[in-house]
Design an enzyme around this catalytic site. Structure first.
Site, PDB file in Angstrom:
ATOM      1  CG  ASP B 112     -19.424   5.287   6.172  1.00 16.20           C
ATOM      2  OD1 ASP B 112     -19.471   5.911   7.246  1.00 16.20           O
ATOM      3  OD2 ASP B 112     -18.364   5.160   5.507  1.00 16.20           O
ATOM      4  CG  ASP B 155     -18.593   8.950  -2.482  1.00 15.17           C
ATOM      5  OD1 ASP B 155     -18.855  10.015  -1.883  1.00 15.17           O
ATOM      6  OD2 ASP B 155     -17.471   8.682  -2.956  1.00 15.17           O
ATOM      7  CG  ASN B 199     -15.000  13.046   1.016  1.00 14.24           C
ATOM      8  OD1 ASN B 199     -15.626  12.232   0.351  1.00 14.24           O
ATOM      9  ND2 ASN B 199     -15.093  13.108   2.338  1.00 14.24           N
ATOM     10  CB  THR B 225     -13.540  20.975  13.898  1.00 12.07           C
ATOM     11  OG1 THR B 225     -12.371  21.523  14.503  1.00 12.07           O
ATOM     12  CG2 THR B 225     -13.395  21.074  12.394  1.00 12.07           C
ATOM     13  CB  SER B 269      -4.956  21.560   8.677  1.00  9.01           C
ATOM     14  OG  SER B 269      -6.302  21.124   8.771  1.00  9.01           O
ATOM     15  CE1 TYR B 271     -11.803  17.754   8.949  1.00 12.28           C
ATOM     16  CE2 TYR B 271     -10.395  18.647  10.674  1.00 12.28           C
ATOM     17  CZ  TYR B 271     -11.596  18.084  10.278  1.00 12.28           C
ATOM     18  OH  TYR B 271     -12.573  17.857  11.207  1.00 12.28           O
ATOM     19  CG  HIS B 272      -8.896  22.578  10.876  1.00 15.34           C
ATOM     20  ND1 HIS B 272      -7.743  21.840  11.002  1.00 15.34           N
ATOM     21  CD2 HIS B 272      -9.669  22.273  11.947  1.00 15.34           C
ATOM     22  CE1 HIS B 272      -7.808  21.128  12.120  1.00 15.34           C
ATOM     23  NE2 HIS B 272      -8.963  21.362  12.712  1.00 15.34           N
ATOM     24  CE  LYS B 275     -15.145  18.850   9.452  1.00 11.52           C
ATOM     25  NZ  LYS B 275     -16.371  18.050   9.399  1.00 11.52           N
ATOM     26  CD  GLN B 298     -18.038  16.436  17.406  1.00 10.20           C
ATOM     27  OE1 GLN B 298     -19.176  16.044  17.646  1.00 10.20           O
ATOM     28  NE2 GLN B 298     -17.265  15.874  16.511  1.00 10.20           N
ATOM     29  CG  ASN B 330      -9.920   8.493  21.559  1.00  7.23           C
ATOM     30  OD1 ASN B 330     -10.270   8.720  22.716  1.00  7.23           O
ATOM     31  ND2 ASN B 330     -10.770   8.487  20.544  1.00  7.23           N
ATOM     32  NE  ARG B 331      -1.659  11.012  18.169  1.00  3.28           N
ATOM     33  CZ  ARG B 331      -0.539  10.613  17.579  1.00  3.28           C
ATOM     34  NH1 ARG B 331      -0.554   9.532  16.810  1.00  3.28           N
ATOM     35  NH2 ARG B 331       0.595  11.263  17.750  1.00  3.28           N
TER      36      ARG B 331
HETATM   37  N1  LIG Z   1     -13.769  12.809  16.309  1.00  3.61           N
HETATM   38  C1  LIG Z   1     -13.494  14.043  16.647  1.00  3.61           C
HETATM   39  O1  LIG Z   1     -12.789  14.308  17.613  1.00  3.61           O
HETATM   40  C2  LIG Z   1     -14.076  15.175  15.884  1.00  3.61           C
HETATM   41  C3  LIG Z   1     -13.875  16.466  16.339  1.00  3.61           C
HETATM   42  C4  LIG Z   1     -14.424  17.534  15.622  1.00  3.61           C
HETATM   43  C5  LIG Z   1     -15.155  17.288  14.493  1.00  3.61           C
HETATM   44  N2  LIG Z   1     -15.320  16.014  14.049  1.00  3.61           N
HETATM   45  C6  LIG Z   1     -16.115  15.818  12.846  1.00  3.61           C
HETATM   46  O2  LIG Z   1     -17.134  14.881  13.106  1.00  3.61           O
HETATM   47  C7  LIG Z   1     -17.376  14.088  11.964  1.00  3.61           C
HETATM   48  C8  LIG Z   1     -17.289  12.624  12.312  1.00  3.61           C
HETATM   49  O3  LIG Z   1     -16.044  12.358  12.894  1.00  3.61           O
HETATM   50  P1  LIG Z   1     -15.548  10.908  13.194  1.00  3.61           P
HETATM   51  O4  LIG Z   1     -14.502  11.033  14.221  1.00  3.61           O
HETATM   52  O5  LIG Z   1     -16.698  10.030  13.456  1.00  3.61           O
HETATM   53  O6  LIG Z   1     -14.866  10.531  11.801  1.00  3.61           O
HETATM   54  P2  LIG Z   1     -14.964   9.171  10.975  1.00  3.61           P
HETATM   55  O7  LIG Z   1     -13.983   9.266   9.897  1.00  3.61           O
HETATM   56  O8  LIG Z   1     -14.855   8.010  11.895  1.00  3.61           O
HETATM   57  O9  LIG Z   1     -16.430   9.227  10.398  1.00  3.61           O
HETATM   58  C9  LIG Z   1     -16.764   9.764   9.160  1.00  3.61           C
HETATM   59  C10 LIG Z   1     -17.434   8.687   8.351  1.00  3.61           C
HETATM   60  O10 LIG Z   1     -17.853   9.272   7.146  1.00  3.61           O
HETATM   61  C11 LIG Z   1     -17.543   8.388   6.092  1.00  3.61           C
HETATM   62  N3  LIG Z   1     -17.359   9.202   4.879  1.00  3.61           N
HETATM   63  C12 LIG Z   1     -16.380  10.091   4.608  1.00  3.61           C
HETATM   64  N4  LIG Z   1     -16.529  10.572   3.372  1.00  3.61           N
HETATM   65  C13 LIG Z   1     -17.627   9.989   2.848  1.00  3.61           C
HETATM   66  C14 LIG Z   1     -18.262  10.071   1.600  1.00  3.61           C
HETATM   67  N5  LIG Z   1     -17.804  10.828   0.611  1.00  3.61           N
HETATM   68  N6  LIG Z   1     -19.383   9.343   1.395  1.00  3.61           N
HETATM   69  C15 LIG Z   1     -19.859   8.539   2.386  1.00  3.61           C
HETATM   70  N7  LIG Z   1     -19.269   8.407   3.577  1.00  3.61           N
HETATM   71  C16 LIG Z   1     -18.161   9.129   3.806  1.00  3.61           C
HETATM   72  C17 LIG Z   1     -16.309   7.680   6.517  1.00  3.61           C
HETATM   73  O11 LIG Z   1     -16.166   6.427   5.877  1.00  3.61           O
HETATM   74  C18 LIG Z   1     -16.518   7.556   8.009  1.00  3.61           C
HETATM   75  O12 LIG Z   1     -17.111   6.318   8.325  1.00  3.61           O
HETATM   76  C19 LIG Z   1     -16.389  14.528  10.916  1.00  3.61           C
HETATM   77  O13 LIG Z   1     -17.006  15.444  10.062  1.00  3.61           O
HETATM   78  C20 LIG Z   1     -15.326  15.223  11.716  1.00  3.61           C
HETATM   79  O14 LIG Z   1     -14.698  16.194  10.978  1.00  3.61           O
HETATM   80  C21 LIG Z   1     -14.800  14.965  14.728  1.00  3.61           C
END
Ligand SMILES: NC(=O)c1ccc[n+]([C@@H]2O[C@H](COP(=O)([O-])OP(=O)(O)OC[C@H]3O[C@@H](n4cnc5c(N)ncnc54)[C@H](O)[C@@H]3O)[C@@H](O)[C@H]2O)c1
Lengths: 421, 523
Positions: B112, B155, B199, B225, B269, B271-272, B275, B298, B330-331
């Site tokens: 991370d 990274d 990213n 997602t 978006s 972001y999407h 994905k 997800q 959560n919000r």
């Molecule tokens: N939480 C949700 O509801 C949800 C829903 C659908 C999809 N997702 C997907 O699941 C995944 C995880 O979600 P989350 O909620 O745990 O998000 P999060 O942001 O808490 O976790 C992602 C982690 O990846 C790390 N990261 C990001 N870019 C990086 C990079 N370039 N190098 C190293 N580390 C990096 C971040 O620091 C973070 O700790 C994501 O891909 C997200 O798109 C999440």
């Protein structure tokens, strides 16, 4: 006194004689002229893995444990591909004094420590595990050395395949030259395997002078003959030169599927008619086959669905012999010989031997193929192995009686040893 | 066990050595343009990295149930001490999964770059559930749970180091969470849009090459997602990535089978979009290089609980409330805790799929336990149910009132996004229950109750109060810069919220059909 062994995988006695006599292989012709040239019996079954394992150990499969390219894990129908680690007898190079150079002998993968240099042949998967000592790897890479031709290419384009075959041969020649000079060897063994591949795909091109690839095929043999000449020139008078093939070849008319016959006559059953593999063998099965035509009785305590008991064995074998003895296609008998385990193999590993091995009659090629939808068919291959027409040449021995009239491949090592004595 | 019949063909511990064709004594090393030959003319040879003594063998023979390396777990057979690498291990899901898998005896490693922590800080927010620094997390995981995690701060874009780490660990499964997970964040301005896409897309692309070169047999669990599909106004079902075998396209009096083709994507978006681009990149990599991947569409995750994260305050996973990084349920709970009316965007009738934190962990574990076949790009829609935002808000309000006696209000505000706020929604989410044995364990109301219990703790409530001003959205898809305004405060409904729909229409129909056919069994 040194020994040089040149293997020509799959080259039959008659073909070699013709090529020698017709001037395609003049160097071979002069070796023949100075030595003993014999038709040789291959192993049972007549496939390279068994034949070469028998050759290098001087033993029969009951002693060296290799019965084919495929085998089953104990107490299961799961298929495995035995390799050099499964060879239970010592190859000659671990027994004879002095250093050896061993190039491209089939079924010697993965390589292990030995005195000299060893590059394994078909089936060799990982270059790192195919070369001993590993210091040789860099050298081989320089030569663009290839373990084998990529056979899938032939299905895409015969031209590509032949180009690949030629490059593979060139690299092999470079490799032999390098090791010939760089190692202080006492025994040198080099196997050409492109010959076998060529004849599987292009036996018809050999028979038919007008065939598009006829000249190319001859060219391949000319190149090999050049090497034979080169080697013969570099040998001393008291050196022994041995040339041999591991099995013969002939024209393939039809593939005949052994498991089809077994299924059709109720010896073999599967759990699921949509998913026919050995893994889905059903209870009630009495016998099944592995390639090319090794029949195993489905014995109780030996296989997961095994039911055949010792008492039933004789009867079932007799039934099988009758079944296959009568098998005919287009009015011709398909099977020429049947070999029972007890009469064919002896030694500590004969327990794992097939109960019955079939040898096909001329033109027929036997395959196991559990899911074959038909009894027989013709595919793109035009040549097939034979059991009784390999060849052996021995030059530079004191006494003609050292080489029997009809040698068999598992005797080659002792023939060489006799010559030295 | 859902994966008992899988064979070495699915197993990441094998090395596919090549293909042999004994008809012509032919070998073709590392050529897999064809799947195992159904005519059984050629064989694929495999070697087992864990049991090299097996030599070369046919990978279709030995099943997970037969293999001593695959041992029973609550989620199917699992490789003994399976090496799982989690990319994004410091995140909401990544950290939770690390402890979850660690407690199942997996050998967990991960990277991370803390970008999530940085982004949240950049927005002026913080996680309302305090989380420890990584070094403390790791130490505590070892002390409390006996779990060792091989962590590197890295990274994913640092390809050289990533490759080195992958080569060192040789993971048997890679769970890829390491992306920016926020739609609003990607819509702030051009810099943020580029940051997110770079990213996510480039990170994943580099990873695919590394897997190809180093661990092609490893299975990649890639997080997508449900938002990739959008919400088509025709009401067409949202299939699991590809059209089912019997789908047909009709046009101009002609028909074509659509079976197996990727379904249309309609991201909502930038972001999407990242994905969706990932989806194509992973899909192609599986096709070109015989990689194996599950793309996990997800649903929105909610919750705070797994036994492992709850084992110690220092092991907690993050939870955010701000508009960019807080996810919907959560919000809502954080809002309810501090008496901030729950915010619905527009009509509030947007319908989404949801899944609890523990269930999400269960699903990922089941996917890891049943790796895809070589070359397989599999898609699962990972959710345990779906419902509208408004209904969700009502569920949260109800639990908040009952559990904590809170006076929870719900408001509608302007919708800063470009999206349909009333739309049909028919997701198909059958594969996880049907093929991977997933059974929903989380009860949504129970989990929401648990969240209230945690978030009403004074120190956490205090942290929510501190960042209350970040709740209302300010990022407009249009680019306008202003805070959204309230449209109305909703009156409390007399009726109970409706239940979250927990089964897809298709599965329900199949179940009814089966019951009709066999009434005795179903009773
Ligand atoms: N939480 C949700 O509801 C949800 C829903 C659908 C999809 N997702 C997907 O699941 C995944 C995880 O979600 P989350 O909620 O745990 O998000 P999060 O942001 O808490 O976790 C992602 C982690 O990846 C790390 N990261 C990001 N870019 C990086 C990079 N370039 N190098 C190293 N580390 C990096 C971040 O620091 C973070 O700790 C994501 O891909 C997200 O798109 C999440």
């Amino acid at each position: 006194m040194r020994t040089v062994i040149i293997g020509l995988d799959g080259v039959p006695f008659d073909l070699l004689r013709d090529l020698a006599e017709s001037g395609v292989m003049p160097n071979t012709a002069s070796v023949i002229a100075d030595g003993a040239f014999r038709k040789m019996l291959s192993s049972i079954p007549e496939v390279s893995s068994v034949a070469w394992s028998s050759m290098i150990t001087g033993k029969n499969p009951g002693e060296h444990g290799i019965y084919g390219f495929t085998d089953l894990f104990p107490k299961s129908y799961n298929m495995r591909f035995p390799n050099y680690n499964d060879l239970k007898a010592q190859p000659f190079w671990e027994r004879w004094p002095g250093k050896s150079v061993i190039i491209n002998v089939p079924s010697t993968y993965p390589v292990r420590h030995m005195r000299g240099a060893h590059i394994s042949g078909f089936v060799s998967v990982d270059m790192q595990k195919s070369v001993y000592p590993s210091a040789l790897l860099a050298e081989l890479e320089q030569m663009d050395y290839r373990l084998d031709v990529d056979s899938q290419r032939a299905h895409a384009s015969m031209d590509l395949f032949l180009t690949d075959l030629d490059r593979t041969l060139d690299a092999r020649i470079k490799c032999y030259r390098y090791l010939w000079d760089s190692e202080n060897w006492k025994t040198f063994m080099l196997v050409f395997t492109g010959t076998d591949r060529l004849m599987h795909f292009l036996w018809d091109a050999y028979e038919d002078k007008d065939h598009k690839y006829h000249k190319l095929l001859l060219r391949h043999f000319e190149k090999i003959d050049d090497v034979i000449g080169e080697i013969a020139d570099q040998m001393n008078d008291d050196d022994l030169l041995v040339m041999l093939s591991d099995h013969g070849f002939e024209r393939l008319d039809q593939d005949v599927y052994v498991n089809y016959v077994l299924r059709d006559s109720g010896f073999l059953r599967f759990k699921d008619s949509h998913k026919i593999t050995l893994n889905t063998i059903a209870p009630g099965t009495k016998a099944f086959a592995l390639d090319p035509a090794r029949i195993y009785l489905n014995c109780k305590d030996k296989y997961p669905c095994g039911t055949v008991t010792q008492d039933q064995r004789e009867d079932i074998l007799a039934e099988l012999e009758e079944l296959f003895g009568m098998l005919q296609l287009d009015g011709r008998k398909v099977i020429s010989q049947m070999h029972r385990k007890e009469q064919t193999y002896s030694g500590p590993f004969s327990e794992n031997a097939p109960d019955l091995v079939l040898i096909p009659a001329g033109g027929f090629n036997l395959k196991a193929k559990p899911n074959a939808p038909v009894l027989a068919e013709k595919d793109i291959f035009t040549g097939k192995h034979t059991q009784d027409s390999a060849f052996l040449i021995v030059r530079g021995f004191a006494d003609d009686s050292c080489v029997p009239e009809t040698p068999s491949i598992s005797r080659v090592v002792s023939i060489i040893e006799n010559c030295h004595n | 066990m859902h994966n008992a019949k899988c064979t070495c063909w699915n197993c990441p511990a094998i090395n596919l050595a090549g293909k042999v064709d004994f008809r012509a004594c032919g070998q073709s090393i590392r050529q897999f343009e064809k799947s195992p030959d159904s005519s059984q003319e050629t064989y694929i040879m495999a070697e087992c990295n864990r049991r090299p003594q097996l030599g070369l063998f046919d990978p279709m023979g030995i099943t997970f149930a037969d293999c001593p390396e695959w041992v029973e777990s609550p989620y199917g057979y699992l490789l003994k001490n399976m090496r799982v690498m989690i990319l994004g291990i410091d995140g909401y899901l990544g950290w939770t999964l690390a402890l979850w898998l660690g407690s199942l005896s997996c050998k967990v490693s991960g990277i991370d770059n803390y970008s999530r922590r940085d982004c949240v800080k950049e927005r002026g927010a913080h996680t309302v559930v305090p989380i420890a620094r990584m070094t403390d997390r790791l130490r505590r995981a070892k002390e409390v749970l006996g779990i060792n995690i091989d962590f590197r701060e890295m990274d994913i874009l640092d390809r050289e180091n990533l490759r080195e780490f992958i080569d060192e660990v040789r993971p048997e499964a890679i769970v890829h969470y390491a992306e920016f997970p926020s739609a609003p964040y990607s819509m702030i301005d051009v810099e943020h849009a580029i940051k997110v896409q770079h990213n996510n897309v480039i990170g994943t692309l580099g990873l695919l090459f590394a897997i190809r070169d180093l661990v092609p047999e490893s299975s990649l669990i890639k997080l997508g997602t449900m938002g990739e599909y959008g919400t088509p106004l025709t009401g067409r079902p949202l299939f699991e990535g590809v059209f089912p075998a019997d789908a047909v396209l009709e046009w101009d009096d002609r028909q074509w089978s659509m079976g197996g083709e990727l379904t249309p994507r309609d991201p909502v978006s930038f972001y999407h979009v990242s994905k969706v681009q990932d989806t194509f990149n992973v899909y192609e990599a599986c096709k070109y290089w015989w990689l194996r991947s599950y793309d996990v569409m997800q649903g929105v995750i909610y919750g705070v609980h797994t036994d492992q994260v709850a084992a110690d305050p220092m092991l907690r996973t993050r939870l955010d409330l701000d508009e960019c990084f807080g996810t919907i349920i959560n919000r809502f709970v954080t809002q309810a805790v501090v008496g901030f009316p729950l915010t619905l965007y527009g009509a509030g009738e947007q319908t989404r799929g949801f899944i609890g934190l523990e269930d999400a962990m269960q699903c990922i574990t089941r996917l890891i336990a049943k790796p895809p076949e070589p070359g397989q790009y599999g898609v699962v829609n990972q959710m345990s149910g779906y419902t509208s935002m408004r209904n969700l808000a009502e569920i949260v309000a109800k639990v908040g009132r009952q559990e904590c006696g809170l006076d929870v209000k719900i408001q509608r505000v302007e919708n800063p996004r470009v999206e349909a706020d009333r739309h049909p929604f028919e997701p198909v989410f059958d594969k996880l229950p049907q093929e991977f044995g997933f059974v929903q364990a989380d009860n949504p109301e129970e989990e929401i109750r648990r969240m209230f219990r945690l978030l009403t703790r004074p120190e956490i409530k205090q942290r929510i109060e501190e960042k209350k001003h970040l709740i209302l959205p300010k990022v407009w898809w249009s680019g306008v810069k202003k805070e959204v305004e309230q449209i109305e405060l909703l009156r409390q409904e007399k009726r109970e919220p409706v239940e979250i729909v927990g089964i897809s229409r298709s599965a329900k129909k199949a179940r009814e059909l089966a019951a009709d056919v066999n009434p005795i069994q179903s009773s």
